[in-house]
Design a protein around this motif. Structure first.
Motif, PDB file in Angstrom:
ATOM      1  N   ALA A  22       5.558   0.344  -7.593  1.00  0.00           N
ATOM      2  CA  ALA A  22       6.709   0.140  -7.387  1.00  0.00           C
ATOM      3  C   ALA A  22       7.521  -1.299  -7.669  1.00  0.00           C
ATOM      4  CB  ALA A  22       7.175   0.301  -6.040  1.00  0.00           C
ATOM      5  N   GLU A  23       6.562  -2.310  -7.509  1.00  0.00           N
ATOM      6  CA  GLU A  23       6.982  -3.492  -7.722  1.00  0.00           C
ATOM      7  C   GLU A  23       7.143  -3.764  -9.336  1.00  0.00           C
ATOM      8  OE1 GLU A  23       4.497  -6.102  -5.735  1.00  0.00           O
ATOM      9  OE2 GLU A  23       5.350  -5.531  -3.706  1.00  0.00           O
ATOM     10  N   MET A  63      10.842   3.411  -5.952  1.00  0.00           N
ATOM     11  CA  MET A  63       9.918   3.336  -4.959  1.00  0.00           C
ATOM     12  C   MET A  63       9.204   4.591  -4.681  1.00  0.00           C
ATOM     13  SD  MET A  63      11.578   0.738  -2.330  1.00  0.00           S
ATOM     14  CE  MET A  63      10.385   0.835  -1.160  1.00  0.00           C
ATOM     15  N   HIS A  80       5.686   6.323  -5.277  1.00  0.00           N
ATOM     16  CA  HIS A  80       4.941   7.088  -4.169  1.00  0.00           C
ATOM     17  C   HIS A  80       4.502   8.499  -4.799  1.00  0.00           C
ATOM     18  CE1 HIS A  80       3.889   8.988  -0.489  1.00  0.00           C
ATOM     19  NE2 HIS A  80       4.682   9.953  -0.654  1.00  0.00           N
ATOM     20  N   GLU A  90       0.329   1.752  -4.787  1.00  0.00           N
ATOM     21  CA  GLU A  90       1.814   2.146  -4.918  1.00  0.00           C
ATOM     22  C   GLU A  90       2.582   1.162  -4.819  1.00  0.00           C
ATOM     23  OE1 GLU A  90       4.570   4.793  -1.628  1.00  0.00           O
ATOM     24  OE2 GLU A  90       2.358   5.277  -1.817  1.00  0.00           O
ATOM     25  N   ARG A  91       2.338   0.096  -3.879  1.00  0.00           N
ATOM     26  CA  ARG A  91       3.251  -1.274  -3.646  1.00  0.00           C
ATOM     27  C   ARG A  91       3.432  -1.751  -4.976  1.00  0.00           C
ATOM     28  NH1 ARG A  91       0.717  -1.631   1.394  1.00  0.00           N
ATOM     29  NH2 ARG A  91      -0.706  -3.267   0.554  1.00  0.00           N
ATOM     30  N   TRP A  92       2.236  -2.070  -5.593  1.00  0.00           N
ATOM     31  CA  TRP A  92       2.061  -2.730  -7.064  1.00  0.00           C
ATOM     32  C   TRP A  92       2.861  -1.863  -8.085  1.00  0.00           C
ATOM     33  CZ3 TRP A  92      -0.047  -0.775 -11.390  1.00  0.00           C
ATOM     34  CH2 TRP A  92       0.006  -1.779 -12.622  1.00  0.00           C
ATOM     35  N   ALA A 139      -2.208   2.803  -0.975  1.00  0.00           N
ATOM     36  CA  ALA A 139      -1.053   2.062  -0.544  1.00  0.00           C
ATOM     37  C   ALA A 139      -0.694   0.784  -1.375  1.00  0.00           C
ATOM     38  CB  ALA A 139      -1.187   1.818   0.831  1.00  0.00           C
ATOM     39  N   ALA A 140      -1.917   0.167  -1.536  1.00  0.00           N
ATOM     40  CA  ALA A 140      -1.581  -1.261  -2.348  1.00  0.00           C
ATOM     41  C   ALA A 140      -1.288  -0.955  -3.998  1.00  0.00           C
ATOM     42  CB  ALA A 140      -2.895  -2.257  -2.220  1.00  0.00           C
ATOM     43  N   THR A 154       1.753   8.049  -7.289  1.00  0.00           N
ATOM     44  CA  THR A 154       0.424   7.657  -6.564  1.00  0.00           C
ATOM     45  C   THR A 154      -0.438   9.003  -5.987  1.00  0.00           C
ATOM     46  OG1 THR A 154       1.033   5.432  -5.920  1.00  0.00           O
ATOM     47  CG2 THR A 154      -0.762   6.171  -4.932  1.00  0.00           C
ATOM     48  N   TRP A 207      -9.067  -0.596  -5.130  1.00  0.00           N
ATOM     49  CA  TRP A 207      -7.786  -0.839  -4.340  1.00  0.00           C
ATOM     50  C   TRP A 207      -7.443   0.335  -3.382  1.00  0.00           C
ATOM     51  CZ3 TRP A 207      -2.935  -2.931  -7.663  1.00  0.00           C
ATOM     52  CH2 TRP A 207      -3.340  -3.994  -8.421  1.00  0.00           C
TER      53      TRP A 207
END
Length: 219
Positions: free
Chosen positions: A206-207, A107, A111, A202-204, A199-200, A114, A196
């Protein structure tokens, strides 16, 4: 031969050094803006010098030519300044290394990637395009890809200090996955072209790191 006479050392004024660093950064900022706006080919050293408010000779003396200036612009975009401090030693990179478990590490790494990509994606695309037409830029491009591959392998090493990879995934394949996912071109396509939100992304990211590299979590 030692004559016994004291050696006279050249004195370097701190003010002069500071001015030289300021001039260098002015040229890098001007070059970055022009390269991103116009591409590598159309931009001349004269145009960069004019935008930076310095002479053409000053730019050549500081960088040696456009290919080295393009590489300098990329390097500064990666870390945010021109200081000779490796990326892993930067204070904002340390939380990745301090993470106690693999999901947290990934995670934090997502970050960091990104934040870097937001700075570097534009000049990275310039370098990608220029590498196909200019052999001297291609050398820098190949080196950058090699450095990214080494960085990806280092990330996998840090991951293995905390957790095993998912079943069937080799260390080399894991490094390949990281290498592809941290390509700034991916950020450029999703954020700059497909709009995009960072933040979106970054979430994608990390996942995706977690699902591709780690075993499924038990709930």
């Amino acid at each position: 031969m030692n004559t016994g006479q004291p050696v006279k050392r050249a004195y370097e004024s701190p003010l002069r050094r500071s001015q030289a660093e300021s001039t260098r950064m002015s040229a890098i900022r001007a070059a970055t803006e022009l390269f991103v706006d116009q591409g590598y080919g159309p931009v001349s050293i004269d145009a960069i010098a004019a935008a930076a408010g310095v002479s053409r000779a000053t730019v050549f003396n500081a960088f040696g030519g456009k290919p080295s200036l393009l590489r300098a612009a990329y390097d500064v975009a990666i870390v945010g300044d021109d200081e000779p401090v490796p990326l892993p030693e930067r204070p904002w990179a340390q939380p990745v290394r301090r993470a106690r478990d693999a999901p947290t590490m990934l995670m934090r790494y997502a970050h960091m990637v990104t934040v870097i990509d937001d700075r570097v994606a534009g000049i990275y695309e310039v370098m990608r395009g220029a590498a196909s037409a200019h052999a001297e830029v291609r050398e820098h491009w190949d080196q950058i890809r090699s450095e990214r591959r080494t960085g990806a392998a280092n990330v996998v090493s840090m991951l293995l200090e905390r957790e095993r990879l998912r079943r069937g995934l080799t260390r080399r394949a894991a490094a390949d996955i990281v290498f592809v996912l941290i390509d700034p071109g991916l950020y450029h396509q999703l954020v700059e072209e497909q709009l995009w939100k960072p933040a979106a992304f970054e979430r994608w990211l990390a996942e995706t790191f977690q699902t591709q590299l780690l075993a499924p979590r038990r709930h």
